[in-house]
Design a protein around this motif. Structure first.
Motif, PDB file in Angstrom:
ATOM      1  N   ASP A   1     -13.745 -15.737   5.636  1.00  0.00           N
ATOM      2  CA  ASP A   1     -12.441 -16.380   5.813  1.00  0.00           C
ATOM      3  C   ASP A   1     -11.321 -15.361   5.522  1.00  0.00           C
ATOM      4  OD1 ASP A   1     -10.105 -17.828   5.538  1.00  0.00           O
ATOM      5  OD2 ASP A   1     -11.105 -19.566   4.646  1.00  0.00           O
ATOM      6  N   ASP A   2     -10.837 -14.720   6.583  1.00  0.00           N
ATOM      7  CA  ASP A   2      -9.862 -13.634   6.398  1.00  0.00           C
ATOM      8  C   ASP A   2      -8.562 -14.086   5.762  1.00  0.00           C
ATOM      9  OD1 ASP A   2     -11.664 -11.931   7.473  1.00  0.00           O
ATOM     10  OD2 ASP A   2     -10.785 -11.933   9.496  1.00  0.00           O
ATOM     11  N   VAL A   3      -8.166 -15.314   6.074  1.00  0.00           N
ATOM     12  CA  VAL A   3      -6.907 -15.807   5.491  1.00  0.00           C
ATOM     13  C   VAL A   3      -7.066 -15.925   3.981  1.00  0.00           C
ATOM     14  CG1 VAL A   3      -5.299 -17.757   5.463  1.00  0.00           C
ATOM     15  CG2 VAL A   3      -6.338 -17.015   7.622  1.00  0.00           C
ATOM     16  N   LYS A   4      -8.201 -16.475   3.575  1.00  0.00           N
ATOM     17  CA  LYS A   4      -8.450 -16.627   2.131  1.00  0.00           C
ATOM     18  C   LYS A   4      -8.620 -15.252   1.474  1.00  0.00           C
ATOM     19  CE  LYS A   4      -8.281 -20.923   0.940  1.00  0.00           C
ATOM     20  NZ  LYS A   4      -8.955 -21.940   1.708  1.00  0.00           N
ATOM     21  N   VAL A   5      -9.270 -14.328   2.182  1.00  0.00           N
ATOM     22  CA  VAL A   5      -9.425 -12.978   1.617  1.00  0.00           C
ATOM     23  C   VAL A   5      -8.041 -12.423   1.284  1.00  0.00           C
ATOM     24  CG1 VAL A   5     -10.048 -10.577   2.176  1.00  0.00           C
ATOM     25  CG2 VAL A   5     -11.643 -12.438   2.707  1.00  0.00           C
TER      26      VAL A   5
ATOM     27  N   TRP B   1     -19.185   5.065  -5.431  1.00  0.00           N
ATOM     28  CA  TRP B   1     -18.055   5.927  -5.072  1.00  0.00           C
ATOM     29  C   TRP B   1     -17.853   6.028  -3.560  1.00  0.00           C
ATOM     30  CZ3 TRP B   1     -14.073   7.030  -7.953  1.00  0.00           C
ATOM     31  CH2 TRP B   1     -14.222   6.880  -9.337  1.00  0.00           C
ATOM     32  N   GLN B   2     -18.917   5.666  -2.820  1.00  0.00           N
ATOM     33  CA  GLN B   2     -18.723   5.637  -1.371  1.00  0.00           C
ATOM     34  C   GLN B   2     -17.809   4.480  -0.986  1.00  0.00           C
ATOM     35  OE1 GLN B   2     -22.642   5.929   0.149  1.00  0.00           O
ATOM     36  NE2 GLN B   2     -22.146   7.853   1.189  1.00  0.00           N
ATOM     37  N   ARG B   3     -18.021   3.356  -1.686  1.00  0.00           N
ATOM     38  CA  ARG B   3     -17.136   2.222  -1.413  1.00  0.00           C
ATOM     39  C   ARG B   3     -15.704   2.572  -1.812  1.00  0.00           C
ATOM     40  NH1 ARG B   3     -15.099  -2.714  -3.410  1.00  0.00           N
ATOM     41  NH2 ARG B   3     -15.832  -2.412  -5.517  1.00  0.00           N
ATOM     42  N   ALA B   4     -15.579   3.342  -2.901  1.00  0.00           N
ATOM     43  CA  ALA B   4     -14.231   3.722  -3.341  1.00  0.00           C
ATOM     44  C   ALA B   4     -13.499   4.502  -2.252  1.00  0.00           C
ATOM     45  CB  ALA B   4     -14.314   4.535  -4.632  1.00  0.00           C
ATOM     46  N   GLU B   5     -14.257   5.202  -1.415  1.00  0.00           N
ATOM     47  CA  GLU B   5     -13.630   5.943  -0.308  1.00  0.00           C
ATOM     48  C   GLU B   5     -12.885   5.011   0.653  1.00  0.00           C
ATOM     49  OE1 GLU B   5     -13.260   9.277   0.444  1.00  0.00           O
ATOM     50  OE2 GLU B   5     -13.826   9.315  -1.682  1.00  0.00           O
ATOM     51  N   LEU B   6     -13.334   3.754   0.695  1.00  0.00           N
ATOM     52  CA  LEU B   6     -12.683   2.793   1.603  1.00  0.00           C
ATOM     53  C   LEU B   6     -11.215   2.577   1.249  1.00  0.00           C
ATOM     54  CD1 LEU B   6     -15.484   0.098   2.004  1.00  0.00           C
ATOM     55  CD2 LEU B   6     -14.731   1.798   3.677  1.00  0.00           C
TER      56      LEU B   6
ATOM     57  N   GLY C   1      -6.462  -1.311   6.030  1.00  0.00           N
ATOM     58  CA  GLY C   1      -6.921  -2.664   6.356  1.00  0.00           C
ATOM     59  C   GLY C   1      -8.122  -3.115   5.542  1.00  0.00           C
ATOM     60  N   SER C   2      -8.864  -2.192   4.939  1.00  0.00           N
ATOM     61  CA  SER C   2     -10.017  -2.627   4.135  1.00  0.00           C
ATOM     62  C   SER C   2      -9.497  -3.349   2.887  1.00  0.00           C
ATOM     63  CB  SER C   2     -10.852  -1.415   3.715  1.00  0.00           C
ATOM     64  OG  SER C   2     -10.103  -0.631   2.799  1.00  0.00           O
ATOM     65  N   VAL C   3     -10.364  -4.177   2.311  1.00  0.00           N
ATOM     66  CA  VAL C   3      -9.967  -4.861   1.068  1.00  0.00           C
ATOM     67  C   VAL C   3      -9.589  -3.822   0.020  1.00  0.00           C
ATOM     68  CG1 VAL C   3     -10.877  -6.221  -0.857  1.00  0.00           C
ATOM     69  CG2 VAL C   3     -11.375  -6.904   1.496  1.00  0.00           C
ATOM     70  N   GLU C   4     -10.419  -2.779  -0.088  1.00  0.00           N
ATOM     71  CA  GLU C   4     -10.184  -1.741  -1.094  1.00  0.00           C
ATOM     72  C   GLU C   4      -8.817  -1.082  -0.877  1.00  0.00           C
ATOM     73  OE1 GLU C   4     -12.898  -2.123   0.711  1.00  0.00           O
ATOM     74  OE2 GLU C   4     -14.489  -2.483  -0.739  1.00  0.00           O
TER      75      GLU C   4
ATOM     76  N   GLY D   1      -1.691  -1.306  -2.899  1.00  0.00           N
ATOM     77  CA  GLY D   1      -0.708  -2.215  -3.504  1.00  0.00           C
ATOM     78  C   GLY D   1      -0.451  -1.834  -4.950  1.00  0.00           C
ATOM     79  N   LEU D   2      -1.526  -1.545  -5.664  1.00  0.00           N
ATOM     80  CA  LEU D   2      -1.381  -1.180  -7.079  1.00  0.00           C
ATOM     81  C   LEU D   2      -0.730   0.187  -7.229  1.00  0.00           C
ATOM     82  CD1 LEU D   2      -4.793  -2.391  -8.578  1.00  0.00           C
ATOM     83  CD2 LEU D   2      -2.560  -3.480  -8.743  1.00  0.00           C
ATOM     84  N   ARG D   3      -1.156   1.104  -6.391  1.00  0.00           N
ATOM     85  CA  ARG D   3      -0.624   2.471  -6.488  1.00  0.00           C
ATOM     86  C   ARG D   3       0.900   2.464  -6.332  1.00  0.00           C
ATOM     87  NH1 ARG D   3       0.964   6.449  -3.746  1.00  0.00           N
ATOM     88  NH2 ARG D   3       0.920   5.288  -1.805  1.00  0.00           N
TER      89      ARG D   3
END
Ligand code: GLC
Length: 651
Positions: free
Chosen positions: A468-472, A529-534, A539-542, A548-550
């Protein structure tokens, strides 16, 4: 303060110091000792003055301070002097922290040194490295059961790795925070082992009892910290043939601070880590430092005196080092860990704002800020030169430690409301997307706390599974909303590792017998750490969370009003979904910032009339510092998007 009796005693103590200490240049040490000695003497006397060996212990105390001063590296002494001059340094908005488990984040200390650029990319410049001292492999409570206070766990690295890390962090203007677990040791610690072998002087390091008589009396009024995994507060030790006080797990033996030798040992250890380069020392479980029959044995006056004494002594040897009080207790009690009836903080300069944390979670579950507004307006102002750690998640559970009176004031029944919150976050409530776990359920009192990662608690796991992209997106918005508040509230925001990437619950702890009973492991991640690359992939969640935080962190650092000088004013607003406050810097009042946060899943309106002329905020001129945009207006009111927030200034 000069006072004859203590000053006379001080002179005789200085004469008795070992010649190798007396030969050193101790000018700074002497001036600070002179300034603090009356306080040190008075506190030590209040705690231990009735003992025949009082003076011998006082000599020992001063010797420890002097020995550690002599051992202190000139680089650290120079930092002490610089911080003495710039004594508000840690109140500035430039500090943003992250707490992390070394093994999950970077493997070991060397790995952490390699990952400093990642933290700096985000804007983090204070790192709380959770316990890295030697501890048993299994029964360690995540490192909080220490078996050697002066050695690093081989899995984390060595003392020389720590020295290199500390040096590298100083080079990068980053602060290092280390734990000292002052309340207890592992049962594998040398002191406990000696006690087990029958050494009476070491049995006196702990609370040991021949039979259940006194333990039973204590149990009448002492609550249980881990009612499921470690019920009761005492454990029978076969080898010693005695009961020992174990407030946390049965393998964590509570230190007995009625014994001055314990105080002096622990001071020595605090100074040892200060000398290893810790800028900040996190004092674990400080509310429990003093036990008294007929009480809960939490927040006792003597626990505060011990902390004051630690502080006064540390100021003499290593004045640039700050203390964090880890006291997750009732709102009116937390604030006392800065030091009661003092103008300037004189216990710990920093304390966890557990009240604000719990209130934020209340607002998430209820989608309104009623209790948040009420709870924050009841929280007294801090002392000067004291600051909060503001946080959303940490390695521990979420305790619903707000005041019953506040819950009633907003029209809820405390018991029913707490039950609703636990049900909501553990997914038992029909409408809830949260995936938390209960922690510390207590059948006798009905209390429970909550485990779970930030992302899973706001529903990201559920939304991703449902595709559910809207909820994401709305979960990402909530993650950013919560962080916007810990960044803007006043204090040092302390991020929790993994949250910057939207890390979900990690269920693997269930398969580890040492962890399975403790649901807090569900939110103690191991990095992929591979996921951290995202985070670099648009557009990725990461990416959406990290960026946003940065950005938010960079903006916080640029706004003087975000420095913490008790310069926050809560605004009483009509719309219950909104949490609104202003921040004003004493020297730049024209730079006031208006923070508006909406906890509802629908847009809400904010009427500027609610400001009642506080600050010069004109609707037509408002600009959001984080996005740079001018927010939308509807019928002369400000429109705050669902789970939206603004940091507004006049144009
Ligand atoms: C602190 C730690 C927690 C630990 C407890 C006992 O509260 O944060 O993780 O279980 O102390 O050491």
């Amino acid at each position: 303060m000069y006072e004859q009796q203590s000053h006379y005693l001080l002179n005789s103590i200085l004469d008795q110091l070992k010649p190798e200490i007396r030969r050193r240049d101790l000018r700074h040490f002497y001036t600070r000792l002179g300034a603090n000695f009356y306080a040190i003497y008075s506190l030590f006397h209040t705690l231990y003055g009735q003992r025949d060996d009082f003076q011998a212990h006082l000599l020992q105390l001063v010797s420890v301070m002097a020995k550690q001063y002599v051992a202190r590296d000139p680089v650290l002494k120079a930092l002490d002097s610089a911080r003495e001059q710039d004594h508000h340094w840690f109140l500035r908005q430039e500090w943003v922290g992250m707490a992390l488990y070394l093994d999950g984040f970077s493997g070991d200390l060397k790995g952490l040194a390699d990952k400093l650029p990642y933290l700096q990319e985000l804007g983090v410049n204070m790192v709380h490295v959770m316990p890295i001292l030697e501890c048993p492999a299994g029964a360690s409570d995540g490192g909080y059961a220490v078996s050697d206070f002066r050695n690093i766990n081989a899995r984390a690295g060595s003392l020389s790795d720590l020295a290199s890390l500390a040096e590298e962090m100083r080079r990068r203007d980053m602060l290092l925070t280390l734990d000292v677990v002052v309340n207890h040791t592992s049962d594998q610690h040398e002191w406990a082992q000696l006690a087990r072998q029958g050494d009476l002087s070491h049995q006196e390091y702990y609370y040991t009892f021949e039979n259940r008589e006194i333990p039973d009396l204590f149990e009448e009024t002492m609550p249980e910290v881990f009612p499921e995994s470690a019920p009761g507060n005492f454990t029978f030790d076969e080898a010693m043939n005695k009961w020992v006080m174990t407030v946390f797990h049965d393998y964590q033996w509570d230190l007995n601070y009625t014994n001055p030798a314990v105080f002096i040992e622990m001071l020595d250890i605090i100074l040892f880590w200060a000398n290893k380069g810790a800028d900040i020392v996190r004092l674990d479980a400080v509310a429990f430092l003093w036990k008294k029959l007929g009480t809960t044995s939490q927040n006792e006056r003597e626990a505060h005196l011990i902390l004051q004494l630690f502080k006064d002594c540390c100021q003499v040897t290593a004045p640039g080092v700050l203390f964090i009080a880890e006291a997750i207790v009732a709102p009116v009690e937390i604030i006392k860990y800065f030091g009661e009836d003092a103008v300037i903080a004189k216990e710990c300069e920093i304390a966890y704002n557990a009240t604000f944390m719990a209130l934020l979670w209340d607002a998430v579950a209820t989608k309104n800020a009623r209790l948040l507004n009420q709870g924050i307006s009841s929280l007294p102002d801090k002392l000067d030169r004291a600051t909060w750690l503001t946080y959303v998640r940490c390695h521990d559970d979420i305790g619903l430690g707000f005041d019953d009176a506040d819950i009633r004031a907003v029209g809820y029944d405390p018991r029913a409301h707490r039950k609703f919150l636990v049900d909501y976050f553990t997914g038992e409530y029909d409408d809830s997307p949260a995936r938390g776990r209960p922690f510390g359920r207590n059948g006798k009192t009905g209390d429970a706390r909550i485990s779970g990662s930030l992302a899973s608690l706001v529903g990201l796991e559920t939304a991703l599974q449902r595709g559910d992209d809207v909820k994401v997106q709305s979960c990402i918005d909530q993650i950013l909303l919560l962080h916007s508040l810990i960044m803007a509230f006043g204090g040092i925001p302390l991020l929790y590792y993994g949250d910057e990437l939207g890390t979900l619950n990690n269920e693997s702890f269930i398969n580890d017998a040492d962890k399975a009973e403790d649901s807090r492991w569900i939110h103690r991640p191991s990095y992929d750490w591979q996921r951290a690359e995202l985070r670099h992939q648009r557009g990725s969640v990461e990416h959406r969370i990290f960026e946003g935080l940065r950005q938010m962190i960079a903006v916080r650092k640029s706004i003087e009003a975000m420095a913490d000088f008790n310069n926050r004013e809560l605004i009483d607003v009509e719309n219950p979904h909104l949490f609104v406050f202003t921040r004003t810097h004493p020297s730049t009042p024209q730079g006031s910032v208006l923070i508006v946060a909406n906890f509802n899943d629908r847009p809400e309106l904010f009427n500027l009339r609610d400001l009642r002329n506080r600050g010069r905020f004109e609707l037509a001129e408002l600009r959001d510092l984080v996005s740079g945009a001018s927010p939308a207006q509807v019928n002369g009111q400000l429109l705050i998007p669902a789970y939206g927030f603004y940091w507004l200034v006049g144009a």
